[in-house]
Design a protein around this motif. Structure first.
Motif, short mmCIF file in Angstrom:
data_model
loop_
_atom_site.label_atom_id
_atom_site.label_comp_id
_atom_site.label_asym_id
_atom_site.label_seq_id
_atom_site.Cartn_x
_atom_site.Cartn_y
_atom_site.Cartn_z
N CYS A 45 2.89 4.49 4.94
CA CYS A 45 2.70 4.98 3.58
C CYS A 45 3.09 3.92 2.54
N ASN A 47 3.89 4.46 -0.42
CA ASN A 47 4.89 5.01 -1.33
C ASN A 47 6.29 4.60 -0.86
N HIS A 50 8.67 7.27 0.45
CA HIS A 50 8.26 8.16 1.53
C HIS A 50 9.36 8.34 2.58
N CYS A 69 -1.85 9.90 2.32
CA CYS A 69 -0.73 9.95 3.26
C CYS A 69 -0.70 11.30 3.95
N CYS A 75 3.14 13.01 1.57
CA CYS A 75 4.13 12.94 0.49
C CYS A 75 3.46 13.04 -0.87
N CYS A 77 1.09 10.96 -1.77
CA CYS A 77 0.50 9.65 -2.06
C CYS A 77 -0.97 9.66 -1.68
ZN ZN Z 1 3.68 9.12 2.18
#
Ligand code: ZN
Length: 456
Positions: A45, A47, A50, A69, A75, A77
């Motif tokens: 991910c 992010n 995460h 994601c 999450c 994302c």
């Molecule tokens: Zn994520």
């Protein structure tokens, strides 16, 4: 609105340019490792919030131009362009407040100038990287059918006719030479020089190749994207030969390419400027990272309106078929060779679907042509396939059911054409073996052997 507000507006041009960067390109430049997973890429991910992940559960779909994601249920994302990817990677969010900084940060990686509405320009002069372009180009429509028809006819006339291919058509497909000519089969240019010469001829003769699927412009190595002279027209060179695809007016609207592949993968692909398959992107010099492409359009998946070859010679492109021919019945099958062979043997109108799943346009087409009855002749593996667990190809069977349902809804009579798989998987094989199919009436379950000439 005061001057300071205006100064904050980034030009559409800059936003478009950045949005068109391919997601795999930006992900790799930001340090992510991409793993192929079917038609997608998987990565950890982007992010930073995460948290720990055991496996890379964020997906990039190049054909759809999306990332998302899925790790631990996801999450949040996700996004559909390089700017939002950059924003997630850098700020753990793609909220509006990060947009401007994301645009500037992303542009900096490539040395792309950020132009503001008030004329101000920010540019990182220390790098100049031409990004790979995203594959999704569905916002670019192909030229109208009449224009594609003119270009393709001239293009095909300039393409070679290789002896090996002619032999194959005569022997394996049992086409006569006049059928080959009527169909308009041609070989793919065999060298880059030959392809370039053909393109030059088209341009000299005044053909506009813009948005003709299969043609696109590439940037010269070290070329300046802003300089028109640095762009040149190219065509995809993969495959063996072209099969013209006609619409209901006999216009050649697309070209299908026989790939000659024997590994079970795509035997036929579209002559298209839309690089939707990552394989194509990875293996092709045309779509390489350091070259931009413009001017192209994807082919879409169109139905091939096929008539017997002897009629094809008489059919003036642009004329309605019903002036020449009884169009109350049409046979539905898949693929260009199958359609042509079926049309020649049955002396009927045939609709060649690009694949069993591409039937969305079938009913509208049948309605436009005032077809009263459709005879669906899909490969026998829809009914019997001993290699499959359920004893048949369930996906094709499902498509078949959907097609039948749509026909009944629209009050079009529908019958199935079936044959013994031992006589051939496809209708063309069966016909070439001299075996005519059995017609099954869906509603009454009545069965009869087809006789020729076919009377619907
Ligand atoms: Zn994520």
């Amino acid at each position: 609105m005061n001057m300071n507000d205006t100064a904050n507006f980034i030009s559409k041009e800059t936003i478009n340019m950045l949005s068109n960067i391919s997601l795999d390109d930006v992900a790799e430049r930001l340090g992510h490792t991409l793993r192929r997973s079917g038609n997608n890429y998987a990565l950890f991910c982007p992010n930073p919030n995460h948290g720990f992940e055991k496996t890379p559960d964020t997906m990039i779909s190049l054909s759809k131009g999306l990332f998302k994601c899925f790790g631990g249920g996801g999450c949040g994302c996700r996004g559909n362009n390089a700017i939002s990817f950059y924003s997630w990677h850098t700020y753990g969010s793609a909220e509006k407040e990060y947009f401007k900084d994301s645009v500037i940060g992303l542009a900096e990686i490539y040395g792309i100038p950020v132009k503001f509405e008030n004329g101000k320009v920010i540019k990182n002069d220390s790098v100049q990287i031409v990004p790979k372009q995203r594959a999704v180009m569905d916002e670019v429509p192909a030229q109208p059918d009449e224009i594609c028809n003119k270009v393709y006819r001239r293009y095909l006339s300039l393409c070679p006719l290789l002896e090996d291919h002619v032999k194959e058509w005569r022997k394996r497909r049992k086409y006569s030479d006049s059928e080959i000519q009527a169909f308009g089969l041609r070989s793919v240019p065999t060298s880059v020089e030959q392809a370039n010469q053909i393109v030059r001829t088209l341009l000299e003769e005044g053909y506009n190749l813009d948005r003709i699927p299969g043609f696109s412009k590439a940037l010269k190595v070290n070329g300046d994207p802003a300089n028109e002279d640095d762009w040149y027209w190219i065509i995809g060179m993969q495959g063996k030969y072209y099969l013209p695809v006609r619409n209901e007016l006999g216009l050649i609207v697309r070209l299908r390419v026989a790939t000659g592949r024997t590994d079970g993968k795509a035997k036929y692909v579209w002559f298209s400027s839309d690089p939707t398959s990552p394989d194509e992107i990875k293996n092709s010099t045309v779509y390489s990272r350091d070259r931009l492409r413009i001017g192209g359009a994807p082919s879409g998946a169109v139905i091939n309106v096929t008539v017997p070859s002897k009629l094809l010679k008489l059919w003036k492109p642009g004329d309605e078929l019903s002036h020449y021919f009884d169009t109350s019945v049409a046979i539905v099958t898949e693929g260009e060779h199958k359609s042509t062979i079926t049309a020649n043997y049955t002396n009927q109108l045939v609709f060649g679907l690009p694949g069993a799943g591409n039937y969305q346009d079938l009913i509208p087409l049948a309605k436009r042509m005032q077809i009263k009855k459709l005879a669906i002749a899909i490969d026998t593996d829809a009914f019997v396939d001993k290699t499959k667990k359920q004893g048949k190809n369930v996906i094709v069977f499902q498509h078949l059911q959907n097609m039948v349902t749509l026909c009944i809804k629209e009050d079009i009579e529908v019958v199935l054409w079936c044959w013994n798989p031992e006589d051939g998987k496809g209708l063309d094989d069966s016909l070439l073996n001299g075996v005519l199919p059995i017609e099954i009436d869906i509603l009454t379950d009545d069965r009869k052997v087809i006789s020729l000439p076919y009377i619907g």
